[in-house]
Motif scaffolding. Structure first.
Motif, short mmCIF file in Angstrom:
data_model
loop_
_atom_site.label_atom_id
_atom_site.label_comp_id
_atom_site.label_asym_id
_atom_site.label_seq_id
_atom_site.Cartn_x
_atom_site.Cartn_y
_atom_site.Cartn_z
N TRP A 1 -37.74 -34.17 6.44
CA TRP A 1 -37.33 -35.40 5.75
C TRP A 1 -35.96 -35.89 5.51
O TRP A 1 -35.74 -36.91 5.34
N LEU A 2 -34.97 -34.83 5.79
CA LEU A 2 -33.47 -35.26 5.50
C LEU A 2 -32.87 -35.14 7.05
O LEU A 2 -31.67 -34.96 6.95
N ARG A 3 -33.61 -35.42 8.01
CA ARG A 3 -33.00 -35.39 9.27
C ARG A 3 -32.76 -37.14 9.39
O ARG A 3 -33.94 -37.75 9.45
N THR B 1 -40.61 -34.89 -3.66
CA THR B 1 -39.30 -35.13 -3.43
C THR B 1 -38.76 -33.80 -2.55
O THR B 1 -39.13 -32.89 -2.83
N THR B 2 -37.74 -34.17 -1.96
CA THR B 2 -36.94 -33.02 -1.43
C THR B 2 -35.31 -33.45 -1.56
O THR B 2 -35.03 -34.51 -1.41
N GLU C 1 -25.28 -37.02 6.23
CA GLU C 1 -26.14 -36.00 5.87
C GLU C 1 -27.16 -36.60 4.87
O GLU C 1 -27.14 -37.57 4.05
N GLY C 2 -28.42 -35.69 5.06
CA GLY C 2 -29.59 -36.22 4.22
C GLY C 2 -29.28 -35.69 2.64
O GLY C 2 -28.92 -34.49 2.64
N VAL C 3 -29.43 -36.33 1.78
CA VAL C 3 -29.31 -35.95 0.36
C VAL C 3 -30.59 -35.83 -0.23
O VAL C 3 -30.84 -34.91 -1.02
N ALA C 4 -31.52 -36.81 -0.24
CA ALA C 4 -32.72 -36.78 -0.98
C ALA C 4 -33.77 -37.90 -0.30
O ALA C 4 -33.58 -38.73 0.15
N ALA C 5 -34.77 -37.34 -0.32
CA ALA C 5 -36.13 -38.14 0.18
C ALA C 5 -37.30 -37.95 -0.68
O ALA C 5 -37.62 -37.24 -1.64
N ILE C 6 -38.03 -39.05 -0.73
CA ILE C 6 -39.31 -39.12 -1.60
C ILE C 6 -40.36 -39.71 -0.85
O ILE C 6 -40.30 -40.63 -0.02
N SER C 7 -41.66 -39.37 -1.21
CA SER C 7 -42.92 -39.86 -0.52
C SER C 7 -43.20 -41.30 -1.01
O SER C 7 -42.62 -41.65 -2.06
#
Length: 127
Positions: free
Chosen positions: A108-110, A58-59, A46-52
């Motif tokens: 981004w969370l894939r 962020t997401t 599972e995607g939790v968090a992402a950042i550029s």
């Protein structure tokens, strides 16, 4: 060669906090971004968090929004995941991932979007 090394996992009681760190090396693209994923036994990753790359965007997945914060220090090539108000359902192996492609934020969370992965660090939350 891209290398990602996670640290900071461990055991914590419900309601507690934990900060995960990921040391990233070898990223060369200005469009690279980093993310945290997790996988519990018997569950899909599972995607939790992402950042550029710059940290300006962020997401988060809905289940952690408001409790987790992703950040990065580009000068140190580090990305962090501050986890607060932890719940037993947060128990999982947490992975740092990186990509060097430009994709819409909605993707981004894939996990399929990420080429580089760390070995993971285990977080166990007890009730």
């Amino acid at each position: 060669q891209v290398q990602l090394v996670e640290s900071g996992g461990g055991s914590v009681q419900a309601g507690g906090s934990r900060r995960l760190s990921c040391a990233a090396s070898g990223l060369t693209s200005s469009s690279s971004s980093l993310a945290w994923f997790r996988q519990a036994p018997g569950e899909e990753r599972e995607g939790v968090a992402a950042i550029s790359r710059t940290g300006g965007t962020t997401t988060y997945t809905d289940s952690v929004a408001g409790r987790f914060t992703i950040s990065r220090d580009s000068t140190k090539n580090m990305v962090y995941l501050q986890m607060n108000s932890l719940k037993p359902e947060d128990t999982a192996m947490y992975y740092c991932a990186a990509r060097q492609t430009i994709i819409p934020t909605s993707r981004w969370l894939r996990d399929v979007e990420y080429k580089y992965w760390g070995q993971g660090t285990q977080v166990t939350v007890s009730s």
